[in-house]
Enzyme design. Structure first.
Site, PDB file in Angstrom:
ATOM      1  N   CYS A  39       3.816  -2.841   5.795  1.00 59.76           N
ATOM      2  CA  CYS A  39       5.047  -2.731   4.987  1.00 59.76           C
ATOM      3  C   CYS A  39       6.130  -2.827   5.997  1.00 59.76           C
ATOM      4  O   CYS A  39       6.174  -2.229   7.421  1.00 59.76           O
ATOM      5  CB  CYS A  39       5.151  -1.386   4.291  1.00 59.76           C
ATOM      6  SG  CYS A  39       5.506   0.070   5.010  1.00 59.76           S
ATOM      7  N   GLU A  40       7.485  -3.348   5.607  1.00 58.35           N
ATOM      8  CA  GLU A  40       8.629  -3.400   6.293  1.00 58.35           C
ATOM      9  C   GLU A  40       9.274  -2.071   6.591  1.00 58.35           C
ATOM     10  O   GLU A  40      10.325  -2.029   7.376  1.00 58.35           O
ATOM     11  CB  GLU A  40       9.485  -4.528   5.955  1.00 58.35           C
ATOM     12  CG  GLU A  40      10.305  -4.194   4.463  1.00 58.35           C
ATOM     13  CD  GLU A  40      10.873  -5.434   4.136  1.00 58.35           C
ATOM     14  OE1 GLU A  40      10.634  -6.586   4.501  1.00 58.35           O
ATOM     15  OE2 GLU A  40      12.071  -5.167   3.560  1.00 58.35           O
ATOM     16  N   HIS A  41       8.981  -0.939   5.433  1.00 57.75           N
ATOM     17  CA  HIS A  41       9.506   0.358   5.925  1.00 57.75           C
ATOM     18  C   HIS A  41       8.996   1.247   6.854  1.00 57.75           C
ATOM     19  O   HIS A  41       9.721   1.993   7.673  1.00 57.75           O
ATOM     20  CB  HIS A  41       9.572   1.036   4.497  1.00 57.75           C
ATOM     21  CG  HIS A  41      10.542   0.381   3.501  1.00 57.75           C
ATOM     22  ND1 HIS A  41      10.149   0.305   2.207  1.00 57.75           N
ATOM     23  CD2 HIS A  41      11.565  -0.557   3.617  1.00 57.75           C
ATOM     24  CE1 HIS A  41      11.076  -0.488   1.492  1.00 57.75           C
ATOM     25  NE2 HIS A  41      12.140  -0.886   2.604  1.00 57.75           N
ATOM     26  N   HIS A  42       7.838   1.186   7.228  1.00 59.51           N
ATOM     27  CA  HIS A  42       6.933   2.077   7.900  1.00 59.51           C
ATOM     28  C   HIS A  42       6.024   1.554   8.891  1.00 59.51           C
ATOM     29  O   HIS A  42       5.569   1.971   9.747  1.00 59.51           O
ATOM     30  CB  HIS A  42       6.113   3.044   7.063  1.00 59.51           C
ATOM     31  CG  HIS A  42       6.810   3.589   6.300  1.00 59.51           C
ATOM     32  ND1 HIS A  42       7.128   3.266   4.809  1.00 59.51           N
ATOM     33  CD2 HIS A  42       7.762   4.774   6.178  1.00 59.51           C
ATOM     34  CE1 HIS A  42       7.697   4.133   4.222  1.00 59.51           C
ATOM     35  NE2 HIS A  42       8.311   5.123   4.969  1.00 59.51           N
TER      36      HIS A  42
ATOM     37  N   GLN B 164       5.795  -5.111  -0.944  1.00 54.67           N
ATOM     38  CA  GLN B 164       4.956  -5.597  -2.144  1.00 54.67           C
ATOM     39  C   GLN B 164       5.807  -6.670  -3.103  1.00 54.67           C
ATOM     40  O   GLN B 164       5.244  -7.761  -3.279  1.00 54.67           O
ATOM     41  CB  GLN B 164       4.044  -4.692  -2.674  1.00 54.67           C
ATOM     42  CG  GLN B 164       2.962  -5.499  -3.555  1.00 54.67           C
ATOM     43  CD  GLN B 164       2.083  -4.371  -4.181  1.00 54.67           C
ATOM     44  OE1 GLN B 164       1.749  -3.109  -3.732  1.00 54.67           O
ATOM     45  NE2 GLN B 164       1.623  -4.577  -5.551  1.00 54.67           N
TER      46      GLN B 164
ATOM     47  N   HIS C   5      -1.039   1.252  -0.285  1.00 53.20           N
ATOM     48  CA  HIS C   5      -0.227   1.450   0.854  1.00 53.20           C
ATOM     49  C   HIS C   5      -0.484   2.619   1.537  1.00 53.20           C
ATOM     50  O   HIS C   5      -0.332   3.778   1.151  1.00 53.20           O
ATOM     51  CB  HIS C   5       1.294   1.625   0.126  1.00 53.20           C
ATOM     52  CG  HIS C   5       2.005   0.284  -0.455  1.00 53.20           C
ATOM     53  ND1 HIS C   5       2.793  -0.488  -0.050  1.00 53.20           N
ATOM     54  CD2 HIS C   5       1.470  -0.329  -1.624  1.00 53.20           C
ATOM     55  CE1 HIS C   5       3.132  -1.417  -0.859  1.00 53.20           C
ATOM     56  NE2 HIS C   5       2.189  -1.397  -1.852  1.00 53.20           N
TER      57      HIS C   5
ATOM     58  N   CYS D   1       1.488   3.957   3.893  1.00 52.31           N
ATOM     59  CA  CYS D   1       2.620   4.766   3.900  1.00 52.31           C
ATOM     60  C   CYS D   1       2.673   5.667   2.753  1.00 52.31           C
ATOM     61  O   CYS D   1       3.537   6.741   2.774  1.00 52.31           O
ATOM     62  CB  CYS D   1       3.815   3.841   3.943  1.00 52.31           C
ATOM     63  SG  CYS D   1       4.531   2.791   2.779  1.00 52.31           S
TER      64      CYS D   1
END
Ligand code: ZN
Length: 180
Positions: free
Chosen positions: A72-75, A113, A141, A143
């Site tokens: 995931c690009e956030h975490h 996603q 996920h 995260c």
């Protein structure tokens, strides 16, 4: 561009560990190697590794279930699950072994996603110029499971439909049955 061992040592120090302790000595080299695989995206904005085959115009919907792993690009934590890809061919199909390649190509960069679902649908639409395309992703996920809302085993689903998958109720239903 690659992660350097120094980057990893700095991260280990920052999280309060000692990069010189025996268990961690080899870790930076391993992480550099793992990252090279996990983020092995080509940098290309379109998928080019495929061949098309002509088919009869009345060919049935093509469906494939493909396991995937992404970050995931956030975490920068893993999310993974199954991509169900379907399309109703017009005159051309893509070689079956290339659909998993397309999914890998899309998954090997940090993403979310929803973005991954859209990217696969867009690329497949562009490649096969189909009557319609549907992409469903069901994923877990890390995260959301290891941190944040801490909900182990939660599944997130996303779906993108294009062309006749939007308008043809029968086809849509057929696709939903493949998914569940
Ligand atoms: Zn995340």
């Amino acid at each position: 561009m690659q992660t350097s061992e120094e980057d990893v040592r700095r991260l280990l120090t920052a999280i309060g560990d000692d990069p010189t302790r025996p268990g961690l000595i080899e870790t930076p080299a391993r992480v550099v190697k793992a990252n090279a695989e996990i983020f092995a995206h080509t940098g290309e904005t379109t998928f080019t590794d495929y061949k098309l085959f002509e088919v009869a115009t009345d060919t049935d919907m093509v469906v494939a279930d493909i396991p995937f792993y992404s970050m995931c690009e956030h975490h920068l934590l893993p999310f993974f699950g199954t991509v169900t890809v379907a399309y109703q061919p017009k005159q051309q199909v893509i070689g079956l072994s290339k659909i998993p390649r397309l999914v890998d190509w899309a998954a090997r960069r940090p993403s979310v996603q929803e973005g991954l679902t859209t990217l696969i649908a867009d690329e497949l639409s562009r490649i096969v110029s189909a009557e319609g395309v549907a992409v469903h992703i069901s994923a877990r996920h890390m995260c959301m499971e290891m941190r944040g809302i801490n909900r182990p085993g939660t599944t997130t689903t996303t779906q993108v439909t294009r062309g006749i998958f939007k308008t043809d109720a029968m086809l849509r239903q057929e696709f939903q049955q493949q998914v569940h």
